[in-house]
Write an enzyme that holds these catalytic residues in place. Structure first.
Site, PDB file in Angstrom:
ATOM      1  N   LEU A  69      -0.744  13.538   9.472  1.00 68.32           N
ATOM      2  CA  LEU A  69      -1.051  13.482   8.036  1.00 68.32           C
ATOM      3  C   LEU A  69      -2.396  14.145   7.751  1.00 68.32           C
ATOM      4  CD1 LEU A  69       1.349  11.629   7.648  1.00 68.32           C
ATOM      5  CD2 LEU A  69      -0.136   9.949   6.589  1.00 68.32           C
ATOM      6  N   VAL A 114      -3.242   7.012   1.761  1.00 72.27           N
ATOM      7  CA  VAL A 114      -1.827   7.218   2.106  1.00 72.27           C
ATOM      8  C   VAL A 114      -1.550   6.622   3.483  1.00 72.27           C
ATOM      9  CG1 VAL A 114      -1.338   9.239   0.674  1.00 72.27           C
ATOM     10  CG2 VAL A 114      -2.414   9.560   2.919  1.00 72.27           C
ATOM     11  N   ALA A 115      -2.470   5.778   3.980  1.00 71.50           N
ATOM     12  CA  ALA A 115      -2.319   5.211   5.331  1.00 71.50           C
ATOM     13  C   ALA A 115      -1.528   3.900   5.253  1.00 71.50           C
ATOM     14  CB  ALA A 115      -3.703   5.025   5.951  1.00 71.50           C
ATOM     15  N   ARG A 116      -2.232   2.799   5.178  1.00 71.63           N
ATOM     16  CA  ARG A 116      -1.630   1.485   4.979  1.00 71.63           C
ATOM     17  C   ARG A 116      -2.582   0.663   4.124  1.00 71.63           C
ATOM     18  NH1 ARG A 116       2.539   3.241   6.105  1.00 71.63           N
ATOM     19  NH2 ARG A 116       4.013   2.673   7.734  1.00 71.63           N
ATOM     20  N   GLU A 171       3.209  -5.024  -1.055  1.00 76.64           N
ATOM     21  CA  GLU A 171       4.107  -4.043  -1.669  1.00 76.64           C
ATOM     22  C   GLU A 171       5.456  -4.697  -1.940  1.00 76.64           C
ATOM     23  OE1 GLU A 171       4.256  -0.492   0.745  1.00 76.64           O
ATOM     24  OE2 GLU A 171       2.093  -0.363   0.849  1.00 76.64           O
ATOM     25  N   HIS A 183       4.474   3.857  -2.399  1.00 73.81           N
ATOM     26  CA  HIS A 183       4.633   4.148  -0.969  1.00 73.81           C
ATOM     27  C   HIS A 183       5.652   5.280  -0.782  1.00 73.81           C
ATOM     28  CE1 HIS A 183       4.188   2.373   3.322  1.00 73.81           C
ATOM     29  NE2 HIS A 183       4.419   3.673   3.366  1.00 73.81           N
ATOM     30  N   ALA A 232       5.519  10.342   1.383  1.00 67.85           N
ATOM     31  CA  ALA A 232       6.269  11.157   2.349  1.00 67.85           C
ATOM     32  C   ALA A 232       7.682  11.465   1.871  1.00 67.85           C
ATOM     33  CB  ALA A 232       6.329  10.436   3.696  1.00 67.85           C
TER      34      ALA A 232
HETATM   35  P1  NAD Z   1      -0.560  10.272  13.829  1.00 65.67           P
HETATM   36  O1  NAD Z   1      -0.362   9.378  14.997  1.00 65.67           O
HETATM   37  O2  NAD Z   1      -0.084  11.678  13.912  1.00 65.67           O
HETATM   38  O3  NAD Z   1      -2.113  10.334  13.445  1.00 65.67           O
HETATM   39  C1  NAD Z   1      -2.949   9.224  13.350  1.00 65.67           C
HETATM   40  C2  NAD Z   1      -4.332   9.671  13.735  1.00 65.67           C
HETATM   41  O4  NAD Z   1      -5.271   8.634  13.434  1.00 65.67           O
HETATM   42  C3  NAD Z   1      -4.444   9.984  15.227  1.00 65.67           C
HETATM   43  O5  NAD Z   1      -5.026  11.255  15.387  1.00 65.67           O
HETATM   44  C4  NAD Z   1      -5.350   8.873  15.751  1.00 65.67           C
HETATM   45  O6  NAD Z   1      -6.150   9.305  16.823  1.00 65.67           O
HETATM   46  C5  NAD Z   1      -6.184   8.591  14.519  1.00 65.67           C
HETATM   47  N1  NAD Z   1      -6.854   7.299  14.559  1.00 65.67           N
HETATM   48  C6  NAD Z   1      -6.382   6.119  14.988  1.00 65.67           C
HETATM   49  N2  NAD Z   1      -7.323   5.175  14.863  1.00 65.67           N
HETATM   50  C7  NAD Z   1      -8.413   5.780  14.344  1.00 65.67           C
HETATM   51  C8  NAD Z   1      -9.705   5.340  13.982  1.00 65.67           C
HETATM   52  N3  NAD Z   1     -10.051   4.065  14.163  1.00 65.67           N
HETATM   53  N4  NAD Z   1     -10.576   6.227  13.473  1.00 65.67           N
HETATM   54  C9  NAD Z   1     -10.230   7.523  13.311  1.00 65.67           C
HETATM   55  N5  NAD Z   1      -9.021   8.011  13.622  1.00 65.67           N
HETATM   56  C10 NAD Z   1      -8.122   7.138  14.139  1.00 65.67           C
HETATM   57  O7  NAD Z   1       0.108   9.514  12.614  1.00 65.67           O
HETATM   58  P2  NAD Z   1       0.443  10.126  11.172  1.00 65.67           P
HETATM   59  O8  NAD Z   1       1.850  10.588  11.125  1.00 65.67           O
HETATM   60  O9  NAD Z   1      -0.640  11.061  10.782  1.00 65.67           O
HETATM   61  O10 NAD Z   1       0.383   8.818  10.287  1.00 65.67           O
HETATM   62  C11 NAD Z   1      -0.805   8.063  10.213  1.00 65.67           C
HETATM   63  C12 NAD Z   1      -0.517   6.759   9.491  1.00 65.67           C
HETATM   64  O11 NAD Z   1      -0.267   7.044   8.116  1.00 65.67           O
HETATM   65  C13 NAD Z   1       0.741   6.060   9.998  1.00 65.67           C
HETATM   66  O12 NAD Z   1       0.437   5.188  11.079  1.00 65.67           O
HETATM   67  C14 NAD Z   1       1.211   5.314   8.779  1.00 65.67           C
HETATM   68  O13 NAD Z   1       0.653   4.018   8.750  1.00 65.67           O
HETATM   69  C15 NAD Z   1       0.680   6.128   7.613  1.00 65.67           C
HETATM   70  N6  NAD Z   1       1.746   6.899   6.944  1.00 65.67           N
HETATM   71  C16 NAD Z   1       1.981   6.662   5.626  1.00 65.67           C
HETATM   72  C17 NAD Z   1       2.954   7.391   4.964  1.00 65.67           C
HETATM   73  C18 NAD Z   1       3.214   7.161   3.493  1.00 65.67           C
HETATM   74  O14 NAD Z   1       4.331   7.332   3.057  1.00 65.67           O
HETATM   75  N7  NAD Z   1       2.215   6.792   2.724  1.00 65.67           N
HETATM   76  C19 NAD Z   1       3.714   8.348   5.656  1.00 65.67           C
HETATM   77  C20 NAD Z   1       3.450   8.581   6.993  1.00 65.67           C
HETATM   78  C21 NAD Z   1       2.460   7.852   7.628  1.00 65.67           C
END
Ligand code: NAD
Length: 308
Positions: free
Chosen positions: A146, A224-226, A255, A274, A277
């Site tokens: 992301l 857009v994380a959690r 949610e 939410h 994506a």
């Molecule tokens: P990903 O695994 O590709 O990337 C996550 C990144 O965060 C990794 O590079 C990891 O090293 C980094 N990270 C973890 N802990 C960290 C910290 N404490 N400080 C800094 N960086 C840290 O995952 P992604 O596909 O990019 O998705 C990330 C998160 O976004 C998912 O876990 C999910 O919760 C959320 N997400 C939300 C939606 C949405 O619809 N809003 C869609 C996809 C993912």
């Protein structure tokens, strides 16, 4: 050996389960829509929801149709011998475009015009409110799929992009990568702060009073994380107290966002369900991940996107 794949009815939250059944018509295992009460003979399950019934139903492998798997009990799955894979790697473009859209909306005031349109109101914004993304700054917290998708689009729009990463190695489209310990320094100068980390013990409450204080008063927070990555009460206080200009939020502590949440009412808050994506290609992308892992199981290779 996978002989029967169940598509759990809960994927309906994202797309009709039968669409994924159709997408997977080229794989050897039988693919059917199932519920938690109907898992007999299912080796592999593709699901949105988690259910304790998954632990003792003979499943070998669960694929989550989301990247975030924080709702799954990793230790229980491991103890039950159930492998878990996620959908990381698939949402960089969709979420990247959504975040670009949020930022464009704030800069070019599109959400303001849309609200005025609902009141048949023809009016310019306050002269000092519109700006261009070109030359604006963004800090992306979490530089995985992301984060990189967001950074690439921000860079293309002429923004100055910095980021936060656990191991601060260089990342394309990011001028400066800060380590996690320097979060405050990384977010201090950014007009936009976009959160793209998974929900973990380390990231829960990562943005609270101290971080909101560290941010510019005219900053916009994008999540857009959690939801629990942000302390939501602290965010509402900061927004209501003009310590933060705005927020674009796709995820929330609860949610759907409860009807009585003050976030619904704030002019400079964009709430999305939410859905950052969401794309009509979602099922096709899930099918590609499942197909590849069916191949890997047959070849005795390690599963792609393995979490447990
Ligand atoms: P990903 O695994 O590709 O990337 C996550 C990144 O965060 C990794 O590079 C990891 O090293 C980094 N990270 C973890 N802990 C960290 C910290 N404490 N400080 C800094 N960086 C840290 O995952 P992604 O596909 O990019 O998705 C990330 C998160 O976004 C998912 O876990 C999910 O919760 C959320 N997400 C939300 C939606 C949405 O619809 N809003 C869609 C996809 C993912």
């Amino acid at each position: 050996m996978v002989t029967r794949i169940g598509i759990h009815a809960s994927v309906e939250t994202l797309f009709p389960p039968t669409v994924l059944v159709d997408e997977l018509d080229d794989v050897d295992p039988e693919v059917t829509v199932v519920t938690s009460d109907d898992l007999d003979g299912v080796d592999a399950l593709v699901t949105f929801a988690y259910d304790d019934a998954f632990l003792d139903s003979g499943l070998e492998w669960i694929h989550s149709v989301q990247s975030g798997v924080d709702r799954f009990p990793f230790e229980d799955l491991e103890a039950a011998g159930v492998r878990l894979t996620n959908s990381t790697g698939t949402h960089g473009d969709s979420v990247g475009e959504t975040v670009a859209g949020y930022m464009l909306s704030f800069a070019r005031r599109l959400h303001e015009y849309r609200s005025k349109q609902e009141r048949t109101e023809w009016a310019w914004p306050a002269w000092q409110d519109p700006f261009t993304l070109d030359g604006s700054s963004l800090c992306v917290v979490g530089l995985g799929t992301l984060g990189q998708g967001i950074a690439a689009r921000a860079d293309a729009l002429g923004m100055d992009v910095v980021g936060v990463k656990r191991t601060p190695t260089p990342v394309d489209h990011v001028d400066t990568v800060y380590p996690r310990a320097d979060l405050h320094e990384a977010i201090a100068d950014a007009k936009f702060v976009a959160l793209a980390v998974p929900l973990t013990d380390d990231t829960a409450g990562m943005i609270g009073d101290a971080e909101l204080d560290a941010m510019r008063d005219d900053a916009v927070l994008v999540n857009v994380a959690r939801g629990p990555v942000v302390e939501q009460d602290a965010l509402v206080d900061a927004l209501e107290g003009d310590e933060l200009t705005g927020a674009a939020l796709d995820v929330f502590e609860a949610e759907p966002l409860p009807e009585d949440s003050p976030l619904w009412e704030l002019d400079e808050v964009v709430v999305t369900p939410h859905a950052a994506a969401a794309t009509r290609d979602y099922a096709e992308r899930m099918a590609a991940l499942v197909r590849e892992n069916v191949r890997r199981v047959a070849a005795g290779e390690r599963l792609a996107n393995a979490v447990v």
